[in-house]
Write a protein that holds these residues in place. Structure first.
Motif, short mmCIF file in Angstrom:
data_model
loop_
_atom_site.label_atom_id
_atom_site.label_comp_id
_atom_site.label_asym_id
_atom_site.label_seq_id
_atom_site.Cartn_x
_atom_site.Cartn_y
_atom_site.Cartn_z
N SER A 1 -37.91 103.07 0.81
CA SER A 1 -37.43 102.41 -0.41
C SER A 1 -35.93 102.14 -0.34
CB SER A 1 -37.76 103.27 -1.62
OG SER A 1 -37.23 102.71 -2.80
N HIS A 2 -35.20 103.11 0.17
CA HIS A 2 -33.75 102.94 0.27
C HIS A 2 -33.39 101.83 1.24
CE1 HIS A 2 -29.49 103.85 0.69
NE2 HIS A 2 -29.68 103.95 2.01
N ARG A 3 -34.11 101.74 2.36
CA ARG A 3 -33.81 100.72 3.37
C ARG A 3 -34.41 99.37 3.03
NH1 ARG A 3 -29.97 101.38 6.99
NH2 ARG A 3 -31.12 99.91 8.31
N GLY A 4 -35.31 99.32 2.06
CA GLY A 4 -35.95 98.05 1.71
C GLY A 4 -36.96 97.60 2.75
N VAL A 5 -37.54 98.54 3.46
CA VAL A 5 -38.51 98.24 4.52
C VAL A 5 -39.91 98.46 3.99
CG1 VAL A 5 -39.34 98.87 6.81
CG2 VAL A 5 -36.88 98.83 6.34
N VAL A 6 -40.79 97.50 4.23
CA VAL A 6 -42.19 97.60 3.80
C VAL A 6 -43.07 97.60 5.05
CG1 VAL A 6 -44.04 96.54 2.48
CG2 VAL A 6 -41.67 96.37 1.66
N LEU A 7 -43.85 98.66 5.21
CA LEU A 7 -44.70 98.79 6.39
C LEU A 7 -45.97 97.96 6.23
CD1 LEU A 7 -44.46 102.57 7.31
CD2 LEU A 7 -43.68 100.64 8.67
N ASP A 8 -46.28 97.19 7.27
CA ASP A 8 -47.52 96.42 7.33
C ASP A 8 -48.42 97.10 8.37
OD1 ASP A 8 -49.52 94.58 7.31
OD2 ASP A 8 -48.40 93.01 8.37
N ILE A 9 -49.30 97.99 7.90
CA ILE A 9 -50.08 98.85 8.79
C ILE A 9 -51.37 98.16 9.21
CG2 ILE A 9 -51.23 101.08 9.03
CD1 ILE A 9 -49.30 102.21 6.99
N THR A 10 -51.58 98.07 10.51
CA THR A 10 -52.84 97.57 11.07
C THR A 10 -53.39 98.64 12.00
OG1 THR A 10 -51.97 95.30 11.03
CG2 THR A 10 -53.93 95.72 12.37
N LEU B 1 -44.39 111.51 14.65
CA LEU B 1 -44.48 110.29 13.85
C LEU B 1 -43.35 110.20 12.83
CD1 LEU B 1 -48.34 110.04 13.26
CD2 LEU B 1 -46.93 108.64 14.77
N LEU B 2 -43.00 111.33 12.20
CA LEU B 2 -41.90 111.32 11.23
C LEU B 2 -40.59 110.89 11.89
CD1 LEU B 2 -42.49 114.51 9.03
CD2 LEU B 2 -42.38 112.14 8.25
N ASN B 3 -40.26 111.50 13.02
CA ASN B 3 -39.00 111.16 13.69
C ASN B 3 -39.02 109.75 14.26
OD1 ASN B 3 -37.02 113.64 13.96
ND2 ASN B 3 -39.09 114.47 14.16
N LEU B 4 -40.19 109.31 14.73
CA LEU B 4 -40.28 107.96 15.29
C LEU B 4 -40.15 106.90 14.20
CD1 LEU B 4 -40.71 106.93 18.17
CD2 LEU B 4 -43.14 106.69 17.67
N LEU B 5 -40.85 107.11 13.08
CA LEU B 5 -40.74 106.16 11.96
C LEU B 5 -39.32 106.12 11.41
CD1 LEU B 5 -44.08 106.90 10.08
CD2 LEU B 5 -43.40 104.70 11.03
N ARG B 6 -38.71 107.29 11.27
CA ARG B 6 -37.35 107.34 10.75
C ARG B 6 -36.39 106.58 11.66
NH1 ARG B 6 -33.00 108.40 13.09
NH2 ARG B 6 -34.18 109.97 14.26
N ALA B 7 -36.54 106.74 12.99
CA ALA B 7 -35.65 106.07 13.94
C ALA B 7 -35.79 104.55 13.85
CB ALA B 7 -35.94 106.54 15.36
N VAL B 8 -37.03 104.06 13.73
CA VAL B 8 -37.24 102.61 13.68
C VAL B 8 -36.78 102.04 12.35
CG1 VAL B 8 -38.96 100.78 13.82
CG2 VAL B 8 -39.13 102.76 15.32
N VAL B 9 -37.09 102.73 11.26
CA VAL B 9 -36.70 102.24 9.93
C VAL B 9 -35.18 102.13 9.82
CG1 VAL B 9 -36.63 102.88 7.48
CG2 VAL B 9 -38.78 103.04 8.75
N ASP B 10 -34.46 103.11 10.39
CA ASP B 10 -32.99 103.07 10.31
C ASP B 10 -32.40 101.94 11.14
OD1 ASP B 10 -33.09 105.22 8.67
OD2 ASP B 10 -32.39 106.70 10.13
N PRO C 1 -44.05 95.62 10.98
CA PRO C 1 -45.42 95.76 11.46
C PRO C 1 -45.63 97.12 12.13
CG PRO C 1 -44.43 93.69 12.20
CD PRO C 1 -43.33 94.54 11.66
N LEU C 2 -46.77 97.74 11.83
CA LEU C 2 -47.18 98.97 12.49
C LEU C 2 -48.61 98.75 12.98
CD1 LEU C 2 -46.60 102.62 11.30
CD2 LEU C 2 -48.74 101.93 12.35
N HIS C 3 -48.76 98.72 14.29
CA HIS C 3 -50.05 98.38 14.88
C HIS C 3 -50.48 99.50 15.82
CE1 HIS C 3 -53.24 95.84 16.50
NE2 HIS C 3 -52.87 96.24 17.70
N CYS C 4 -51.71 99.99 15.65
CA CYS C 4 -52.23 101.01 16.57
C CYS C 4 -53.63 100.60 17.03
CB CYS C 4 -52.26 102.39 15.91
SG CYS C 4 -53.17 102.50 14.36
N SER C 5 -53.84 100.70 18.33
CA SER C 5 -55.14 100.37 18.92
C SER C 5 -55.23 100.98 20.30
CB SER C 5 -55.34 98.85 19.00
OG SER C 5 -54.40 98.27 19.88
N GLU C 6 -56.41 101.49 20.63
CA GLU C 6 -56.71 102.03 21.96
C GLU C 6 -55.68 103.06 22.40
OE1 GLU C 6 -57.07 98.77 24.61
OE2 GLU C 6 -58.85 97.95 23.63
#
Length: 410
Positions: free
Chosen positions: A300-309, A327-336, A344-349
């Protein structure tokens, strides 16, 4: 680049060359002995004929000179006699060999007699043919023996280097985490055994160093957690104070986010020190959604909206707390690192990508301010891989690949 032959090939070739040399020496020696034996027989036969003729002459009889297809004899007053074939005229007493026009090599024996010279010519063409056949088969035997010795050398070399290959395979399959080994237990106390013992000793030192490192990380993490918890509590108390001004509240919120970030990094450090533990079959989507919920204030602070697929059937085998912390540290690093807007957040295979398709991969370094060093370390322990790069809009993206190789957990 010059090709390097394997030890097994070099040993096999060396033994094959040695077999070829020994076989050639044996064949050459045997042919020389056969040739020598042939001359001895010829000299004996011709000398016997000459001695018989001399006895006849001494007894006053005219010697009967042989005239057969293979043996001819002449009694002439001298070696210039016209009775002799032209090729035999002028020969000195002794055994001679010469070549005639048809390729044959008859042998001639010249002996002095009381009233002239005894000359015998013997044709041993059949013996020569046998010698040529013997020579041919001897060389065939040499080549065969060279091939056989090379094959035997290859087999013996394989038996000799087999323990070395087994040791190499055992070293190649050692776990990622250092652990004591007993590679020298079933090996003799020769050079290979000493090498295996050195590897065992080195593995023991690595395991002791890894254990000491884990203990240090665990103690340091717990010691750091106490002041961080106190700092976090103080910030929360100040944020609950209605008398705090808006500028001060913003600074406190920023401080709270930094303390939370530090808290998550300490969690990662503690889990690295403890080890991953037992793996579970987890839903990728559920774990991602749980991490997003905990990261909601930062999003919310960064104004980032995740588009999860992410499909419901996407599963990953990992320790639950490890995956949560990663996942917490990875998401935090990318959001910052991202500007306000959709992410976009995409996970497959078994692969998780935060951001658009990467166009340019880049090395992850601590001086870049990305802050995923702990995540990379945790992923490496599990046998996973973390890569970061830039997409087509030059925005930061990260990929977590859990398919690199099976994890080995202690």
């Amino acid at each position: 680049m010059r090709r390097q032959w394997s030890i097994r090939a070099r040993v096999a070739i060396t033994i094959g060359v040695l077999g070829l040399a020994l076989g050639s020496t044996f064949s050459y020696t045997l042919m020389q002995i056969a040739e020598r034996y042939e001359h001895v027989i010829l000299r004996t036969v011709l000398a016997a004929e000459a001695d018989s003729a001399k006895e006849d002459i001494a007894d006053g009889r005219v010697p009967r000179m042989p005239h057969t297809a293979h043996l001819e004899g002449w009694l002439v007053p001298d070696m210039a006699s016209a009775k002799l074939p032209e090729a035999l005229r002028g020969l000195r007493p002794g055994i001679h060999e010469y070549r005639v026009g048809n390729g044959e090599e008859p042998h001639v024996g010249v002996f002095a007699a009381p009233n002239g010279m005894l000359v015998y010519r013997i044709d041993i063409g059949q013996i020569e043919e046998l010698e040529e056949a013997l020579q041919f088969w001897l060389w065939m035997l040499v080549l065969l023996s060279a091939g056989v010795t090379t094959a035997i050398g290859w087999w013996l070399a394989g038996r000799a280097v087999g323990p070395v290959d087994a040791l190499a395979k055992a070293v190649a399959t050692l776990p990622l985490e250092p652990a004591p080994t007993a590679l020298a237990a079933n090996l003799p106390s020769d050079g290979l055994g000493r090498l295996a013992g050195a590897i065992d000793h080195y593995q023991l030192r690595l395991a002791e160093a890894a254990t000491a490192q884990k203990i240090f990380f665990a103690n340091a993490s717990h010691e750091l957690r106490t002041p961080i918890t106190a700092l976090r509590g103080a910030v929360e108390v100040l944020l609950d104070d209605p008398s705090v001004s808006v500028p001060q509240r913003r600074r406190l919120q920023r401080l709270e986010r930094s303390v939370t970030h530090l808290h998550w990094l300490l969690d990662a450090l503690i889990w690295i020190a403890r080890g991953p533990g037992e793996a579970e079959s987890l839903s990728f989507k559920s774990q991602v959604e749980a991490a997003v919920d905990r990261l909601a204030p930062r999003l919310s602070h960064r104004g980032v909206v995740l588009d999860i697929t992410c499909g419901d059937g996407e599963l990953v085998a990992a320790p639950r707390r490890w995956l949560e912390t990663m996942l917490l540290n990875l998401l935090r690093a990318v959001v910052d690192q991202r500007p306000p807007g959709p992410l976009p957040l995409h996970c497959s295979e078994g692969s998780l990508r935060l951001g658009d398709e990467v166009q340019h991969w880049m090395p992850s370094r601590s001086d870049q301010g990305i802050g995923i060093t702990m995540v990379e370390r945790m992923a490496a322990v599990l046998g996973w891989r973390v890569r970061c790069g830039l997409d087509v809009r030059q925005l930061f993206s990260v990929e977590l690949d859990t398919r690199s190789k099976p994890a080995e957990w202690s």
